[in-house]
Design an enzyme around this catalytic site. Sequence first.
Site, PDB file in Angstrom:
ATOM      1  N   ASP A   1      43.890  60.478 -30.744  1.00 56.84           N
ATOM      2  CA  ASP A   1      42.969  59.914 -31.532  1.00 56.84           C
ATOM      3  C   ASP A   1      43.394  60.427 -33.052  1.00 56.84           C
ATOM      4  O   ASP A   1      44.143  61.683 -33.056  1.00 56.84           O
ATOM      5  CB  ASP A   1      41.526  60.223 -31.187  1.00 56.84           C
ATOM      6  CG  ASP A   1      40.598  59.820 -32.300  1.00 56.84           C
ATOM      7  OD1 ASP A   1      40.567  58.754 -32.733  1.00 56.84           O
ATOM      8  OD2 ASP A   1      39.686  60.628 -32.363  1.00 56.84           O
TER       9      ASP A   1
ATOM     10  N   ASP B   1      40.794  60.369 -36.351  1.00 58.98           N
ATOM     11  CA  ASP B   1      39.875  61.059 -37.112  1.00 58.98           C
ATOM     12  C   ASP B   1      38.916  62.275 -36.165  1.00 58.98           C
ATOM     13  O   ASP B   1      38.502  61.676 -34.937  1.00 58.98           O
ATOM     14  CB  ASP B   1      39.087  59.825 -37.473  1.00 58.98           C
ATOM     15  CG  ASP B   1      39.514  59.117 -38.549  1.00 58.98           C
ATOM     16  OD1 ASP B   1      39.989  59.800 -39.448  1.00 58.98           O
ATOM     17  OD2 ASP B   1      39.603  58.045 -38.419  1.00 58.98           O
TER      18      ASP B   1
ATOM     19  N   ARG C   1      38.494  48.155 -48.799  1.00 59.74           N
ATOM     20  CA  ARG C   1      39.798  48.352 -49.309  1.00 59.74           C
ATOM     21  C   ARG C   1      39.823  49.684 -50.348  1.00 59.74           C
ATOM     22  O   ARG C   1      40.863  50.405 -50.469  1.00 59.74           O
ATOM     23  CB  ARG C   1      40.293  47.011 -49.991  1.00 59.74           C
ATOM     24  CG  ARG C   1      41.368  46.344 -49.219  1.00 59.74           C
ATOM     25  CD  ARG C   1      42.068  45.131 -50.026  1.00 59.74           C
ATOM     26  NE  ARG C   1      41.261  44.546 -50.712  1.00 59.74           N
ATOM     27  CZ  ARG C   1      40.525  43.433 -49.962  1.00 59.74           C
ATOM     28  NH1 ARG C   1      40.663  43.044 -48.710  1.00 59.74           N
ATOM     29  NH2 ARG C   1      39.767  42.478 -50.676  1.00 59.74           N
TER      30      ARG C   1
ATOM     31  N   THR D   1      40.678  53.851 -37.192  1.00 57.33           N
ATOM     32  CA  THR D   1      40.864  53.790 -38.788  1.00 57.33           C
ATOM     33  C   THR D   1      41.947  53.011 -39.042  1.00 57.33           C
ATOM     34  O   THR D   1      42.734  52.502 -38.351  1.00 57.33           O
ATOM     35  CB  THR D   1      40.810  55.088 -39.257  1.00 57.33           C
ATOM     36  OG1 THR D   1      40.612  55.071 -40.694  1.00 57.33           O
ATOM     37  CG2 THR D   1      42.389  55.855 -39.274  1.00 57.33           C
TER      38      THR D   1
HETATM   39  C1  XBP Z   1      37.152  56.737 -36.634  1.00 60.34           C
HETATM   40  C2  XBP Z   1      36.478  55.410 -37.235  1.00 60.34           C
HETATM   41  C3  XBP Z   1      36.947  55.116 -38.334  1.00 60.34           C
HETATM   42  C4  XBP Z   1      36.724  56.233 -39.504  1.00 60.34           C
HETATM   43  C5  XBP Z   1      36.658  55.334 -40.661  1.00 60.34           C
HETATM   44  O1  XBP Z   1      38.172  56.186 -35.765  1.00 60.34           O
HETATM   45  O2  XBP Z   1      35.557  55.001 -36.351  1.00 60.34           O
HETATM   46  O3  XBP Z   1      36.137  53.916 -38.383  1.00 60.34           O
HETATM   47  O4  XBP Z   1      35.311  56.431 -39.691  1.00 60.34           O
HETATM   48  O5  XBP Z   1      38.274  54.689 -40.922  1.00 60.34           O
HETATM   49  P1  XBP Z   1      38.991  57.162 -34.789  1.00 60.34           P
HETATM   50  P2  XBP Z   1      38.129  52.991 -41.507  1.00 60.34           P
HETATM   51  O6  XBP Z   1      38.441  58.444 -34.468  1.00 60.34           O
HETATM   52  O7  XBP Z   1      39.412  56.084 -33.560  1.00 60.34           O
HETATM   53  O8  XBP Z   1      40.408  57.425 -35.686  1.00 60.34           O
HETATM   54  O9  XBP Z   1      36.948  53.106 -42.751  1.00 60.34           O
HETATM   55  O10 XBP Z   1      39.564  52.986 -41.756  1.00 60.34           O
HETATM   56  O11 XBP Z   1      37.605  52.392 -40.331  1.00 60.34           O
END
Ligand code: XBP
Length: 250
Positions: free
Chosen positions: A7, A9, A78, A119
Amino acid sequence: MKALIFDVDGVIADTEHMGHRLAFNQAFAEAGLDIEWDEEMYERLLWVTGGKERIAYYLRHCPECPQLLDARIAELHRRKTEIYTQMVAQGQIPYRPGVRRLWREARAAGLRLGIASTTAPENVLALLRQAGEEVVGWFDSIVAGDMVPDKKPAPDVYIQVLRHLGLEAGEAVAIEDSQNGLIAARRAGIPTLITCSHYTRNQRFEGALAVLEHLGEPELPARVLAGPAAGPVVVTPELLRDWMGQGVGV
Ligand code: XBP
Protein backbone atom coordinates in the site's frame (compact mmCIF):
# COMPACT_ATOMS: atom_id res chain seq x y z
CA MET A 1 6.14 -16.17 -1.05
CA LYS A 2 7.03 -14.69 -4.44
CA ALA A 3 6.00 -11.03 -4.12
CA LEU A 4 5.42 -8.17 -1.71
CA ILE A 5 2.56 -5.80 -2.48
CA PHE A 6 2.78 -2.40 -0.84
CA ASP A 7 0.00 0.00 0.00
CA VAL A 8 1.24 3.60 -0.34
CA ASP A 9 -0.38 6.13 1.99
CA GLY A 10 0.62 5.37 5.56
CA VAL A 11 2.94 2.49 4.59
CA ILE A 12 5.66 4.04 2.43
CA ALA A 13 5.32 7.41 4.18
CA ASP A 14 2.90 8.99 6.63
CA THR A 15 1.37 10.90 3.73
CA GLU A 16 -2.15 11.36 5.12
CA HIS A 17 -0.76 13.16 8.16
CA MET A 18 2.07 15.07 6.47
CA GLY A 19 0.60 15.71 3.03
CA HIS A 20 -2.91 14.80 1.92
CA ARG A 21 -4.88 16.62 4.65
CA LEU A 22 -2.87 19.80 4.18
CA ALA A 23 -3.22 19.59 0.39
CA PHE A 24 -7.01 19.18 0.60
CA ASN A 25 -7.23 22.23 2.91
CA GLN A 26 -5.05 24.35 0.63
CA ALA A 27 -7.16 23.40 -2.40
CA PHE A 28 -10.36 24.33 -0.50
CA ALA A 29 -8.87 27.70 0.53
CA GLU A 30 -7.65 28.51 -2.99
CA ALA A 31 -11.15 27.73 -4.32
CA GLY A 32 -12.64 30.18 -1.82
CA LEU A 33 -14.44 27.42 0.09
CA ASP A 34 -14.85 27.86 3.82
CA ILE A 35 -13.79 24.27 4.58
CA GLU A 36 -10.89 23.16 6.74
CA TRP A 37 -10.48 19.55 7.82
CA ASP A 38 -8.83 19.32 11.24
CA GLU A 39 -7.05 16.13 12.34
CA GLU A 40 -10.08 14.72 14.15
CA MET A 41 -12.35 15.30 11.16
CA TYR A 42 -9.76 13.88 8.75
CA GLU A 43 -9.32 10.71 10.83
CA ARG A 44 -13.07 10.10 10.49
CA LEU A 45 -13.09 10.99 6.78
CA LEU A 46 -10.32 8.48 6.06
CA TRP A 47 -12.94 5.74 6.28
CA VAL A 48 -13.99 7.04 2.85
CA THR A 49 -11.22 5.97 0.48
CA GLY A 50 -10.35 8.13 -2.52
CA GLY A 51 -9.96 11.91 -2.46
CA LYS A 52 -12.85 12.74 -4.81
CA GLU A 53 -15.11 10.34 -2.93
CA ARG A 54 -14.00 11.88 0.39
CA ILE A 55 -14.83 15.44 -0.76
CA ALA A 56 -18.21 14.33 -2.15
CA TYR A 57 -19.06 12.45 1.07
CA TYR A 58 -18.12 15.47 3.21
CA LEU A 59 -20.21 17.89 1.14
CA ARG A 60 -23.24 15.54 1.22
CA HIS A 61 -23.09 15.56 5.03
CA CYS A 62 -22.40 19.28 5.45
CA PRO A 63 -25.68 21.26 5.34
CA GLU A 64 -23.95 24.67 5.24
CA CYS A 65 -21.55 23.70 2.40
CA PRO A 66 -22.22 24.42 -1.28
CA GLN A 67 -23.26 21.27 -3.14
CA LEU A 68 -20.72 21.00 -5.96
CA LEU A 69 -21.17 19.13 -9.22
CA ASP A 70 -18.91 16.10 -9.84
CA ALA A 71 -16.93 18.08 -12.43
CA ARG A 72 -16.21 20.80 -9.84
CA ILE A 73 -15.13 18.16 -7.31
CA ALA A 74 -12.83 16.61 -9.92
CA GLU A 75 -11.32 20.04 -10.60
CA LEU A 76 -10.75 20.67 -6.88
CA HIS A 77 -9.16 17.24 -6.59
CA ARG A 78 -6.86 17.89 -9.56
CA ARG A 79 -5.57 21.01 -7.79
CA LYS A 80 -5.18 19.02 -4.56
CA THR A 81 -3.09 16.45 -6.47
CA GLU A 82 -0.86 19.23 -7.86
CA ILE A 83 -0.31 20.65 -4.37
CA TYR A 84 0.38 17.20 -2.93
CA THR A 85 2.87 16.14 -5.63
CA GLN A 86 4.73 19.44 -5.17
CA MET A 87 4.99 18.74 -1.43
CA VAL A 88 6.42 15.30 -2.19
CA ALA A 89 8.84 16.66 -4.82
CA GLN A 90 10.10 19.22 -2.29
CA GLY A 91 10.96 16.34 0.06
CA GLN A 92 8.43 17.33 2.73
CA ILE A 93 7.27 13.76 3.36
CA PRO A 94 10.00 11.34 4.48
CA TYR A 95 9.84 7.57 3.95
CA ARG A 96 8.97 5.43 6.97
CA PRO A 97 11.68 3.24 8.57
CA GLY A 98 12.56 0.02 6.77
CA VAL A 99 10.72 0.70 3.50
CA ARG A 100 13.71 1.18 1.17
CA ARG A 101 15.71 -1.50 2.99
CA LEU A 102 12.91 -4.05 2.55
CA TRP A 103 12.55 -3.20 -1.17
CA ARG A 104 16.28 -3.80 -1.66
CA GLU A 105 16.27 -7.04 0.36
CA ALA A 106 13.15 -8.31 -1.42
CA ARG A 107 14.75 -7.73 -4.82
CA ALA A 108 17.99 -9.38 -3.70
CA ALA A 109 15.93 -12.39 -2.53
CA GLY A 110 14.25 -12.64 -5.96
CA LEU A 111 10.86 -11.38 -4.80
CA ARG A 112 8.77 -9.20 -7.07
CA LEU A 113 7.26 -5.90 -5.94
CA GLY A 114 3.82 -4.43 -6.51
CA ILE A 115 1.84 -1.37 -5.45
CA ALA A 116 -1.88 -1.46 -4.59
CA SER A 117 -3.17 1.99 -3.72
CA THR A 118 -6.29 4.08 -3.66
CA THR A 119 -4.49 7.34 -4.26
CA ALA A 120 -3.99 8.93 -7.70
CA PRO A 121 -1.23 7.26 -9.82
CA GLU A 122 0.73 10.54 -10.08
CA ASN A 123 0.94 10.64 -6.27
CA VAL A 124 2.38 7.11 -6.21
CA LEU A 125 4.98 7.93 -8.87
CA ALA A 126 6.00 11.17 -7.12
CA LEU A 127 6.57 9.30 -3.86
CA LEU A 128 8.52 6.44 -5.49
CA ARG A 129 10.72 8.92 -7.43
CA GLN A 130 11.73 10.44 -4.10
CA ALA A 131 13.85 7.29 -3.59
CA GLY A 132 15.40 7.67 -7.07
CA GLU A 133 14.11 7.62 -10.64
CA GLU A 134 15.11 3.95 -11.06
CA VAL A 135 12.89 2.89 -8.14
CA VAL A 136 9.71 3.09 -10.24
CA GLY A 137 11.17 0.28 -12.40
CA TRP A 138 11.52 -1.96 -9.34
CA PHE A 139 7.74 -2.46 -9.35
CA ASP A 140 6.26 -4.99 -11.77
CA SER A 141 2.75 -3.74 -11.12
CA ILE A 142 1.45 -0.37 -9.94
CA VAL A 143 -2.32 -0.19 -9.63
CA ALA A 144 -3.75 3.01 -8.16
CA GLY A 145 -6.72 5.36 -7.93
CA ASP A 146 -9.37 5.05 -10.63
CA MET A 147 -7.55 2.23 -12.48
CA VAL A 148 -10.03 -0.24 -10.94
CA PRO A 149 -13.84 0.06 -10.63
CA ASP A 150 -14.05 -0.07 -6.81
CA LYS A 151 -11.62 1.34 -4.26
CA LYS A 152 -10.59 -0.32 -0.97
CA PRO A 153 -12.11 -2.00 1.04
CA ALA A 154 -13.07 -3.65 -2.28
CA PRO A 155 -10.37 -6.15 -3.33
CA ASP A 156 -10.16 -4.88 -6.95
CA VAL A 157 -6.78 -3.20 -6.65
CA TYR A 158 -5.15 -6.31 -5.15
CA ILE A 159 -6.80 -8.68 -7.62
CA GLN A 160 -5.46 -6.52 -10.47
CA VAL A 161 -1.89 -6.55 -9.07
CA LEU A 162 -2.01 -10.36 -8.68
CA ARG A 163 -3.19 -10.59 -12.30
CA HIS A 164 -0.30 -8.43 -13.52
CA LEU A 165 2.19 -10.49 -11.52
CA GLY A 166 0.61 -13.79 -12.61
CA LEU A 167 0.48 -14.99 -9.02
CA GLU A 168 -2.01 -16.69 -6.72
CA ALA A 169 -3.09 -14.79 -3.60
CA GLY A 170 -1.14 -17.11 -1.28
CA GLU A 171 2.10 -16.37 -3.15
CA ALA A 172 2.18 -12.72 -2.04
CA VAL A 173 2.21 -10.71 1.17
CA ALA A 174 0.44 -7.35 1.34
CA ILE A 175 1.71 -4.54 3.56
CA GLU A 176 -1.03 -2.19 4.75
CA ASP A 177 -1.64 0.39 7.45
CA SER A 178 -5.44 0.60 7.65
CA GLN A 179 -8.45 -1.57 8.33
CA ASN A 180 -9.89 -0.73 4.91
CA GLY A 181 -6.61 -1.85 3.32
CA LEU A 182 -6.51 -5.05 5.39
CA ILE A 183 -10.08 -5.89 4.35
CA ALA A 184 -9.25 -5.26 0.68
CA ALA A 185 -6.16 -7.48 0.73
CA ARG A 186 -7.87 -10.22 2.75
CA ARG A 187 -10.87 -10.20 0.38
CA ALA A 188 -8.36 -10.88 -2.38
CA GLY A 189 -7.02 -13.73 -0.20
CA ILE A 190 -3.59 -12.18 0.44
CA PRO A 191 -1.86 -12.58 3.84
CA THR A 192 -1.35 -9.06 5.21
CA LEU A 193 1.16 -7.38 7.49
CA ILE A 194 0.12 -4.12 9.17
CA THR A 195 2.42 -1.21 9.94
CA CYS A 196 0.27 1.33 11.81
CA SER A 197 0.37 4.97 10.77
CA HIS A 198 -0.57 8.24 12.48
CA TYR A 199 -4.31 7.97 11.79
CA THR A 200 -4.70 4.17 12.02
CA ARG A 201 -3.10 3.42 15.39
CA ASN A 202 -6.48 2.78 17.03
CA GLN A 203 -8.01 0.66 14.27
CA ARG A 204 -8.66 -3.09 14.59
CA PHE A 205 -6.65 -5.56 12.56
CA GLU A 206 -8.07 -9.06 13.12
CA GLY A 207 -6.84 -11.43 10.46
CA ALA A 208 -3.48 -9.68 9.91
CA LEU A 209 -0.22 -11.65 10.05
CA ALA A 210 1.05 -9.14 12.63
CA VAL A 211 0.60 -5.50 13.60
CA LEU A 212 3.86 -3.56 13.84
CA GLU A 213 4.92 -0.02 14.65
CA HIS A 214 6.81 0.14 11.32
CA LEU A 215 8.99 -2.18 9.20
CA GLY A 216 12.08 -1.64 11.36
CA GLU A 217 15.74 -0.97 10.69
CA PRO A 218 18.63 -2.86 12.34
CA GLU A 219 19.31 0.22 14.47
CA LEU A 220 15.59 0.91 14.99
CA PRO A 221 13.66 -2.35 15.37
CA ALA A 222 9.86 -2.09 15.35
CA ARG A 223 7.61 -2.85 18.30
CA VAL A 224 5.16 -5.70 17.72
CA LEU A 225 1.73 -4.28 18.64
CA ALA A 226 -0.09 -7.58 18.04
CA GLY A 227 0.97 -10.91 16.64
CA PRO A 228 3.59 -13.61 16.69
CA ALA A 229 6.75 -12.10 18.21
CA ALA A 230 7.27 -10.60 21.64
CA GLY A 231 10.32 -8.43 21.10
CA PRO A 232 11.01 -5.71 18.52
CA VAL A 233 11.58 -6.95 14.97
CA VAL A 234 13.14 -5.93 11.67
CA VAL A 235 10.91 -7.13 8.81
CA THR A 236 12.94 -9.11 6.26
CA PRO A 237 11.90 -11.57 3.53
CA GLU A 238 13.13 -14.39 5.81
CA LEU A 239 10.98 -13.21 8.72
CA LEU A 240 7.88 -12.98 6.50
CA ARG A 241 8.54 -16.46 5.05
CA ASP A 242 8.94 -17.77 8.59
CA TRP A 243 5.66 -16.21 9.76
CA MET A 244 3.86 -17.44 6.61
CA GLY A 245 5.23 -20.96 7.22
CA GLN A 246 4.07 -20.93 10.82
CA GLY A 247 0.61 -19.70 9.81
CA VAL A 248 0.75 -16.93 12.44
CA GLY A 249 -1.95 -14.30 12.76
CA VAL A 250 -3.62 -11.69 14.96
C1 XBP B 1 -5.41 6.29 0.68
C2 XBP B 1 -6.57 7.02 0.21
C3 XBP B 1 -6.38 8.15 -0.71
C4 XBP B 1 -5.64 9.32 -0.09
C5 XBP B 1 -5.78 10.57 -0.91
O1 XBP B 1 -5.07 5.31 -0.25
O2 XBP B 1 -7.69 6.69 0.54
O3 XBP B 1 -7.64 8.58 -1.13
O4 XBP B 1 -6.21 9.62 1.16
O5 XBP B 1 -5.37 10.37 -2.22
P1 XBP B 1 -4.03 4.08 0.02
P2 XBP B 1 -6.26 10.87 -3.47
O6 XBP B 1 -3.81 3.95 1.51
O7 XBP B 1 -4.72 2.89 -0.57
O8 XBP B 1 -2.79 4.40 -0.74
O9 XBP B 1 -6.74 12.25 -3.10
O10 XBP B 1 -5.32 10.84 -4.63
O11 XBP B 1 -7.41 9.90 -3.60
